[in-house]
Design a protein around this motif. Structure first.
Motif: not given
Length: 151
Positions: A71-75, A77-89, A117-119, A123-126
């Motif tokens: 869950x940590x490994x998958x969620x 990066x997803x949250x990181x991507x959301x946090x990337x796209x939201x302020x770009x608009x 998010x990638x960190x 971490x979760x993957x490792x």
């Protein structure tokens, strides 16, 4: 006309998501740190106590802990991507208006949430990979001991 109002509401809704996404990233980071502490305790001796358990109980406990690491490994990066796209608009809209200051803040938030998010994902993957190896070794030992006891 309807499209304009619909997109205005959509933009407003998505804008409200940035703060919960950021808090979720910090919460997931805290969970990953706690899970690393549990994994460290397992490695330093906690798994020795598991040897007394039946194989089915080891599998049940291992599955719960591996699910958390996955869950940590998958969620993350997803949250990181959301946090990337939201302020770009809003940042790109500000650039269109000539306001580079708002764009620079938006870009900083976007990159920071991506990195976090990638960190978290790494971490979760490792953690998951290490634990899978530890649990497989433990199960091999327990099953070998069960076979020896049956002979």
């Amino acid at each position: 006309m309807l499209d304009h109002h619909l997109f205005s509401w959509l933009h407003l809704l998505v804008g409200w998501l940035l703060q919960p996404v950021t808090w979720a990233l910090f919460g997931l980071l805290a969970l990953a740190i706690c899970d690393a502490g549990v994994a460290g305790g397992e490695r330093l001796g906690g798994l020795r106590r598991w040897r007394r358990l039946a194989s089915a109980e080891i599998v049940r406990r291992a599955r719960r802990r591996l699910d958390r690491a996955d869950l940590i490994a998958r969620v993350g990066p997803m949250l990181g991507l959301m946090g990337t796209l939201i302020p770009l608009g809003p940042g790109l809209a500000a650039l269109g208006d000539g306001n580079v200051q708002i764009l620079s803040v938006a870009m900083r938030v976007a990159f920071d949430t991506t990195v976090l998010g990638l960190l978290i994902g790494m971490f979760g993957f490792a953690l998951g990979r290490l634990r899978r190896r530890w649990y497989d070794e433990l199960l091999d030992e327990v099953e070998a001991a069960e076979v020896r006891a049956d002979e």
